[in-house]
Structure formats: structure tokens, C-alpha cells
Design an enzyme around this catalytic site. Structure first.
Site, short mmCIF file in Angstrom:
data_model
loop_
_atom_site.label_atom_id
_atom_site.label_comp_id
_atom_site.label_asym_id
_atom_site.label_seq_id
_atom_site.Cartn_x
_atom_site.Cartn_y
_atom_site.Cartn_z
N THR A 182 0.71 -1.07 0.00
CA THR A 182 0.00 0.00 0.00
C THR A 182 0.82 1.25 0.00
O THR A 182 0.52 2.09 0.37
CB THR A 182 -0.90 -0.08 1.10
OG1 THR A 182 -1.52 -1.31 1.35
CG2 THR A 182 -1.83 0.92 0.93
N GLY A 190 -7.00 0.68 0.41
CA GLY A 190 -7.97 -0.38 0.72
C GLY A 190 -9.07 -0.44 -0.33
O GLY A 190 -8.79 -0.43 -1.53
O1 DON Z 1 -5.00 -5.77 -0.64
C1 DON Z 1 -5.80 -4.92 -0.25
O2 DON Z 1 -6.79 -4.61 -0.89
C2 DON Z 1 -5.52 -4.17 1.06
N1 DON Z 1 -4.76 -5.03 1.95
C3 DON Z 1 -4.80 -2.87 0.76
C4 DON Z 1 -4.52 -2.03 2.01
C5 DON Z 1 -4.23 -0.61 1.72
O3 DON Z 1 -4.31 -0.16 0.60
C6 DON Z 1 -3.90 0.25 2.89
N2 DON Z 1 -3.42 1.52 2.44
N3 DON Z 1 -3.79 2.60 2.67
#
Ligand code: DON
Length: 481
Positions: free
Chosen positions: A293, A386
Site C-alpha cells: 500500500t 484499501g
Molecule cells: O490488498 C488490499 O486490498 C488491502 N490489503 C490494501 C490495504 C491498503 O491499501 C492500505 N493503504 N492505505
């Protein structure tokens, strides 16, 4: 990670998503009353998936790289050994996670001084254990992480703390090269991440639905454009919850989800009024197929581009530093659906397709994306955030293609988001009051939340590179060498 070269016109995806350990099982995060134990799924040794980053980056370097592993690791070793100057963002990040980081002695030892206070802005942050881990990888190769001393440290830490990752899990971890998801949007080619990420499938799906409306005519961030985007997103996220999971384990109807005909069908159910998420179910995506991320974007003078998103899930992951190895463990296991209908940390719900199974990869939203025009690399883009990764990335694409914004303006522009549930349009600061009012008149609930995503993009036009870092994150930057 997506990699493309203008000369071969081939785009490849490298999947280095974490995997569930072999001892993982469907209900592992449920307490005795069958409720999801969020502390266990997010901040425990069991929240860590078998790490993939070292294998993935090493595979990219081995197959497509131009420098040695030693040269690639040298700057990181120097930064870990001699320290980097602490920025306000880093200081605030550690402060905000202080309670959790202090639960784990190895994390407390690295992130805080002996008296328990945090390192201050302007001081050096030194990580000797991490430097030694990186030196071992540099000396013995990436497999060291999975079979050598580093693997032993991980397994020791797991054994001492009810963790599930074993030496066998580490040994058998492999990154794989996959076909990216491909679609088109108004004569541009869109390539993005394939399962186990949902990112590419739904960026293409949402753009396909949007193609049935005159978004350019509706205007950038107008109530009508936001309405169409929100309705498209709502339908895509309903499909995400039903159909998406690790394609090595479940049949993902990728062809159906990304087909123009299916998008046209879905677009017919979009009226001038907001629909209600409880009445929207996953669509009848046609064409089940047989089994099968931090973000950075890079372009070079040889026509190569790389779009890479990687993550340990939350900032500071599970908060657990592996004792003696000096790095944080991810908490990606929370990206599985711990129980049907119960939200993960991003409010996403899922079911059977994304249930926990041994050795399965948890569903992701990561969407490293390459847009091509007439077969040439045009946009390299992607974001953390996310569940908001998918919608952030597609809005930047639409801002460029539909609204003709330059890449920095496309990145800066206020963003919106809808993910089926909660049934609301989330907006950033910067939308006009009358736009919000018009959306409410259509029946949408509109809520203003904090900034979404941190998208890092390059636009390639007339042989020039235009880099655009996201001002939402102070550590973002665009650099030319
Ligand atoms: O793979 C995913 O979709 C999440 N684990 C991504 C997490 C994320 O982007 C956190 N950042 N701000």
C-alpha cells in the site's frame, strides 16, 4: 505489479500476494459465540499471511531487471543501517499506533526509545536488525528469506506467539506471473491486476458501465457524473462480494464481469434516482471460466513501464516486528471474509469465494494499471487506500480520458467513492454544496470523509514523461533521473 514494454506490446502481471498458511481454516477468526474477533484477525501473529514481497520483487528483478540484487538492495541497507531522518508524517504515524506497537516487545524496542518515548522529527531512525536481514538476502539471494536464517526467525516468532506460519509454508511460497485483466475504455486499452486482486476486474467493469453514459458531456465531478459513477461502483462492489476470490481456488467469472454486454445490461438498471444497496444483488455475471500500500509508477527511456502496488495491509501491518529480523508482519489475513456478511477493516463484505482456506490468497483491491493508446504506454497509475483503490484509480483514468485533465489535475481533483455497503457516497473535501444537494435530491446519502488514496501516476505524451504525485500524502513525489 504490472510490467509493460512498448516494443513487445506485452503486459504481464506479477502476483506476489500473501497466502494463508497451510494450518489456516475458515472459522479461525471466530470467537466462541461465532463473532469475528477483530483483534485476532488484525493484530496477532495469526493475522499475518505468508509474506510474498521478497519473492515478488526478486522475480521481477530476475526476469526483467537490469541491475544485480546487491545493487538493488544497497540503498535500503544504507538507510536501515545509518538511519533516515524522521518526518512529521512518520512521527505522527508511530504516535497513532503507539498502543498496538507497544504490545509486542520487538516492535516496542525498534519504534521507541529505551524510556518508551517515540523518536522525534529530525532525529535518525536506525534499524540494525532490518539491515542484517537485507544483508543476508543480498548475500544469499531472496530464497534466504524463505529458507535461511530469516525464515528461522519468522518461525521462532510464530511458535512463541500462536502463529501459524511454518518452515514449509515459507519454503513453498512462490510468486507467479499472470495475465493481467484487459479491457477498453473509449478506444484506450486498460490493463490492470488480475485475481487474487479484484482491482483490475472492477476497474474494467465500472469503466464499461460508465461507457454507456456521456460522462464528458455531464462534466467533471458534476452531480450527474458522480451519480453515474456511484451507481456503477455500487453494482461492481456487489459482484466483488459474491464472485471474487483467489482464482487458484474458486472459479472467477472474469470474462463475464469484464464484458461490454454485461456492463450494458447493468447500465440499463441505472435510472435518474439513487438505487438502494439492499435491493441490489450481485448481477448474473455470464461465462464462468474453467479453472484457471504503497504504489509506485516507473517509466524508462527504453519503453519499459512498471506499475506496482504492495502492502502489509494497514500502516505498520499487524504492528508485530519479527524478533531479531527487524521487519513488520503483514495482517493481510483480515482481507479474507472471516464470516459471510461481516465487514473487514475496509467495510468490505464477502462470502464463500473469499473464505479462508489453507494456502489460499486473500482477495485484494490493489490495482496497478497501465493504459495504452494505439498500442503505446500512455498512463501508468495505481494507489493505496484499501477498498478505495479501485475507485481512486478509475477516477484518475476517467479524469484524463473523459475530462481531458492533465495528469496532475486528474490526481489532485476531489474524489468520490461507493462500495455497495455502506450505502452512501463518500466524498472528499472540495465538492460544491449544490452538487451535494443535487445528489441528495436523487436519493443518495452523501458523507464527507478524510482523503482517499494516494495515487502515483505517469502520463507519457509526445515522448515526454509527466509525473504526478498525490498531494494527499506528504511523502509522495515525482522524480526524474
Ligand atoms: O490488498 C488490499 O486490498 C488491502 N490489503 C490494501 C490495504 C491498503 O491499501 C492500505 N493503504 N492505505
Amino acid at each position: 505489479m504490472l510490467i509493460s514494454n512498448d516494443k513487445t506490446n506485452k503486459v504481464l502481471a506479477i502476483d506476489y500476494r500473501e497466502k494463508a498458511p497451510a494450518a489456516a481454516y475458515k472459522d479461525m477468526f471466530l470467537d466462541k459465540n461465532k463473532n469475528v474477533d477483530k483483534s485476532l484477525s488484525r493484530f496477532s501473529h495469526q493475522s499475518a499471511g505468508v509474506p510474498g514481497t521478497v519473492a515478488g520483487l526478486a522475480l521481477a528483478l530476475e526476469k526483467f531487471g537490469t541491475i544485480s540484487l546487491q545493487a538493488a538492495l544497497a540503498p535500503a541497507i544504507k538507510l536501515a543501517e545509518n538511519g533516515f531522518v524522521i518526518t512529521p508524517r512518520f512521527f505522527n504515524g508511530v504516535k497513532s499506533k503507539e498502543k498496538n506497537l507497544k504490545r509486542f516487545p520487538a516492535s516496542a524496542k525498534i519504534f521507541f526509545k529505551k524510556d518508551g518515548s517515540p523518536y522525534k522529527v529530525g532525529e535518525l531512525f536506525i534499524q540494525k536488525d532490518l539491515a542484517n536481514t537485507l544483508k543476508r538476502i543480498s548475500k544469499y539471494g531472496a530464497r534466504e528469506f524463505y529458507t535461511g536464517q530469516t525464515a528461522k526467525y519468522i518461525v521462532e516468532d510464530m511458535k512463541a506467539n500462536n502463529g501459524l506460519i511454518t518452515m514449509d509454508d515459507l519454503k513453498s511460497y512462490k510468486a507467479s506471473i499472470r495475465e493481467p485483466v484487459h479491457g477498453t475504455y473509449r478506444s484506450y486499452d486498460i490493463y490492470s491486476m488480475s485475481p487474487p486482486s479484484s482491482g483490475g476486474a472492477h476497474i474494467v467493469q465500472i469503466l464499461n458501465i460508465m461507457e454507456n453514459f456521456d460522462i464528458k458531456e455531464s462534466g467533471h465531478n458534476s452531480a450527474q457524473t458522480i451519480h453515474i459513477m456511484a451507481e456503477s461502483m455500487r453494482r461492481a462492489y456487489a459482484d466483488r462480494a459474491e464472485y471474487l476470490g483467489d482464482s487458484d481456488f474458486v472459479k472467477v467469472p472474469l470474462k463475464g464481469i469484464t464484458s461490454k454486454a454485461y456492463a450494458k445490461e447493468l447500465s440499463k438498471s441505472i435510472t435518474n434516482k439513487a438505487s438502494v444497496s439492499t435491493e441490489i444483488k450481485a448481477g448474473n455475471a455470464p461465462g464462468y471460466e474453467s479453472n484457471e500500500t504503497t504504489h509506485f509508477s516507473i517509466a524508462d527511456k527504453f519503453g519499459n513501464v512498471v506499475s506496482n502496488t504492495y502492502t502489509i495491509n494497514f500502516s505498520y501491518g499487524s504492528g508485530i516486528i519479527v524478533n531479531k529480523a527487524g521487519f513488520l508482519l503483514n495482517n493481510e489475513m483480515d482481507d479474507f471474509s472471516a464470516k459471510p456478511g461481516v465487514e473487514n477493516a475496509y467495510g468490505l463484505i464477502g462470502g464463500e469465494a473469499n473464505k479462508i482456506e489453507p494456502n489460499k490468497r486473500m482477495l485484494s483491491s490493489m490495482s496497478p494499471t497501465i493504459v495504452k493508446k494505439d498500442g503505446k504506454n500512455f498512463l501508468v497509475t495505481g494507489s493505496p487506500g484499501g477498498s478505495r483503490i479501485i475507485t481512486t484509480t478509475l477516477q484518475v483514468i476517467s479524469n484524463v480520458i473523459d475530462h481531458n485533465l492533465n495528469i496532475q489535475a486528474a490526481v489532485n481533483a476531489p474524489r468520490m467513492h461507493h462500495q455497495w455497503f455502506p450505502d452512501e457516497i463518500r466524498i472528499e473535501e472540495g465538492f460544491s454544496k449544490d452538487t451535494i444537494k443535487l445528489l441528495e435530491d436523487k436519493g443518495h446519502k452523501v458523507v464527507q470523509k478524510q482523503a482517499m488514496g494516494a495515487i502515483q501516476s505517469i502520463m507519457i505524451k509526445d515522448g515526454k514523461f509527466y509525473g504526478a504525485a498525490d498531494p494527499r500524502r506528504s511523502t509522495s513525489s515525482a522524480l526524474g533521473y
